[in-house]
Scaffold this motif. Sequence first.
Motif, PDB file in Angstrom:
ATOM      1  N   LEU A 142       0.751  -1.039  -0.033  1.00  0.00           N
ATOM      2  CA  LEU A 142      -0.061   0.038   0.079  1.00  0.00           C
ATOM      3  C   LEU A 142       1.022   1.416   0.032  1.00  0.00           C
ATOM      4  CD1 LEU A 142      -2.754  -1.087   2.770  1.00  0.00           C
ATOM      5  CD2 LEU A 142      -3.076  -0.424   0.058  1.00  0.00           C
ATOM      6  N   HIS A 143       1.962   1.281   0.583  1.00  0.00           N
ATOM      7  CA  HIS A 143       3.061   2.452   0.601  1.00  0.00           C
ATOM      8  C   HIS A 143       3.878   2.534  -0.418  1.00  0.00           C
ATOM      9  CE1 HIS A 143       1.813   2.070   4.835  1.00  0.00           C
ATOM     10  NE2 HIS A 143       2.333   3.668   4.737  1.00  0.00           N
ATOM     11  N   THR A 144       3.744   1.422  -1.308  1.00  0.00           N
ATOM     12  CA  THR A 144       4.745   1.438  -2.491  1.00  0.00           C
ATOM     13  C   THR A 144       4.004   1.376  -3.880  1.00  0.00           C
ATOM     14  OG1 THR A 144       5.995  -0.380  -1.293  1.00  0.00           O
ATOM     15  CG2 THR A 144       6.545  -0.171  -3.818  1.00  0.00           C
ATOM     16  N   PHE A 145       2.647   1.051  -3.980  1.00  0.00           N
ATOM     17  CA  PHE A 145       1.778   1.040  -5.154  1.00  0.00           C
ATOM     18  C   PHE A 145       0.636   2.173  -4.793  1.00  0.00           C
ATOM     19  CE2 PHE A 145       4.160  -2.871  -5.492  1.00  0.00           C
ATOM     20  CZ  PHE A 145       4.601  -2.866  -6.862  1.00  0.00           C
ATOM     21  N   ALA A 161      -1.330   1.614 -10.425  1.00  0.00           N
ATOM     22  CA  ALA A 161       0.155   0.857 -10.334  1.00  0.00           C
ATOM     23  C   ALA A 161      -0.187  -0.547 -10.002  1.00  0.00           C
ATOM     24  CB  ALA A 161       0.963   1.533  -9.544  1.00  0.00           C
ATOM     25  N   ALA A 162      -0.903  -0.959  -9.271  1.00  0.00           N
ATOM     26  CA  ALA A 162      -1.033  -2.138  -8.822  1.00  0.00           C
ATOM     27  C   ALA A 162      -1.808  -3.055  -9.709  1.00  0.00           C
ATOM     28  CB  ALA A 162      -1.753  -2.247  -7.279  1.00  0.00           C
ATOM     29  N   LEU A 163      -2.806  -2.532 -10.468  1.00  0.00           N
ATOM     30  CA  LEU A 163      -3.400  -3.137 -11.472  1.00  0.00           C
ATOM     31  C   LEU A 163      -2.483  -3.452 -12.702  1.00  0.00           C
ATOM     32  CD1 LEU A 163      -6.016  -4.681 -12.523  1.00  0.00           C
ATOM     33  CD2 LEU A 163      -6.649  -2.333 -13.422  1.00  0.00           C
ATOM     34  N   SER A 164      -1.624  -2.464 -12.682  1.00  0.00           N
ATOM     35  CA  SER A 164      -0.570  -2.388 -14.005  1.00  0.00           C
ATOM     36  C   SER A 164       0.612  -3.747 -13.819  1.00  0.00           C
ATOM     37  CB  SER A 164       0.136  -1.113 -14.044  1.00  0.00           C
ATOM     38  OG  SER A 164       1.064  -0.919 -14.905  1.00  0.00           O
ATOM     39  N   PHE A 165       0.876  -3.686 -12.320  1.00  0.00           N
ATOM     40  CA  PHE A 165       1.911  -4.663 -11.964  1.00  0.00           C
ATOM     41  C   PHE A 165       1.362  -6.025 -12.211  1.00  0.00           C
ATOM     42  CE2 PHE A 165       3.911  -7.386  -8.824  1.00  0.00           C
ATOM     43  CZ  PHE A 165       5.431  -6.957  -9.125  1.00  0.00           C
ATOM     44  N   MET A 166      -0.111  -6.357 -11.951  1.00  0.00           N
ATOM     45  CA  MET A 166      -0.617  -7.478 -11.994  1.00  0.00           C
ATOM     46  C   MET A 166      -0.869  -7.850 -13.566  1.00  0.00           C
ATOM     47  SD  MET A 166      -3.581  -6.983  -9.440  1.00  0.00           S
ATOM     48  CE  MET A 166      -4.786  -8.301  -9.800  1.00  0.00           C
ATOM     49  N   VAL A 167      -1.033  -7.088 -14.409  1.00  0.00           N
ATOM     50  CA  VAL A 167      -1.124  -7.196 -15.791  1.00  0.00           C
ATOM     51  C   VAL A 167       0.409  -7.384 -16.491  1.00  0.00           C
ATOM     52  CG1 VAL A 167      -1.689  -6.205 -18.058  1.00  0.00           C
ATOM     53  CG2 VAL A 167      -3.225  -5.841 -16.099  1.00  0.00           C
TER      54      VAL A 167
END
Length: 388
Positions: free
Chosen positions: A320-323, A327-333
């Motif tokens: 939560l402090h990093t993404f 950005a989290a959804l982008s990382f998952m994709v």
Amino acid sequence: MLSFCVDGAAEALSTILSRLDAPPLLTSLLIDGIWAGVGSVLSFIPVIATLFFLLSLLEESGYLSSVAAILDGPMSRVGLSGRCVVPMISGFGCSVPAVLAAASISDKRTRLITVSLIPFMSCSAKLPIYSMFAAAFFDSYRLLAIICVYVIGIIAALICGLAAKYLCPVPGHCQRHPAVCRYHSPGSCSTPSRSLLRIPDMRIVTSAAVSSAAGFVKKAFTVILAASAIIWFLRSFDTAFQFSPDGSNSLLACLGKTVAPLLAPLGFEDWRAAAAIIAGLSAKEAVISTFAVLSSSGSPADGFSAGLSDNSAALSQILLHTFTPPAALSFMVFCLLYAPCVATLSAVKSHAGGAKQAIAMFCINTTAAWVIAFAVYRIGLLICHMST
């Protein structure tokens, strides 16, 4: 069952080394390097043997050809063949046996396209990544977020199939499955006759399954072992080639800091995310555990063994402090689409196209992952901006 045996053997080996007062470096090498590689290969054997047994059973009975012919019409509209269905469905479990299944496709063009699209089907090893990020950022809609990632992979595969259809056409090539043309008169594309089905010879089926599983172990064993040892070395030694329990000073961390600027446009410029992606090339399960190790002060050995067991809440806070949510959804994709693990690349090299196909898969998948993750991130930012 075999995975429990592998884990039990690892614990027994760790206990023996501890009683012998083995150096930490040797313990880490044997447990997290060599044994991790051997264990990953052993854990594949039941899945691969079962898959090849079932595929051989279906092939020998004539059922697989019939189903492929029935689905050939709808699949041909997106540039694929009915024979692509079974390997691509298998890809949701594991890409390695899916690639090995695709290697049985006789038509070279169809085989290469199928192998290229299999990594877009999200394998089970990527599910912990989606689960952790969805729980941290999309708690109320975690299932929807995970489903969206799976759908994005399927859509990407269909788009790439259409692109291959129009960019690499085969003049005069019949789009129907060979089973249709083989058993029907010219111009007839009806469903194959049930008389094509036959009682399989179990000796042939068993022999084919055992031979295929043994071939995988022989050809992929050394590659997986070497890759695991390399990742262990990168995360265990610093730039002075000194054994370092602190992952933030490791060679893997340095690589992550070098690659991080390339991933900044995707929303995750943190070097730990880049290092986790690099580690994911050995096995996708290593993405979350690597991020956890680099975010804590624990030793690499402890971090990689424990994985997500007792630190999931703390890791969620770190995420939560990093993404940000986009950005989290982008990382998952990106994790869904980028280059597959070394075991899959090894299977491609050995059974489905050689080294050129494996290198092309690495480059094309990673490029597609970057482009699609970039689009997802920008669309996510736009939605967040519109909702505020």
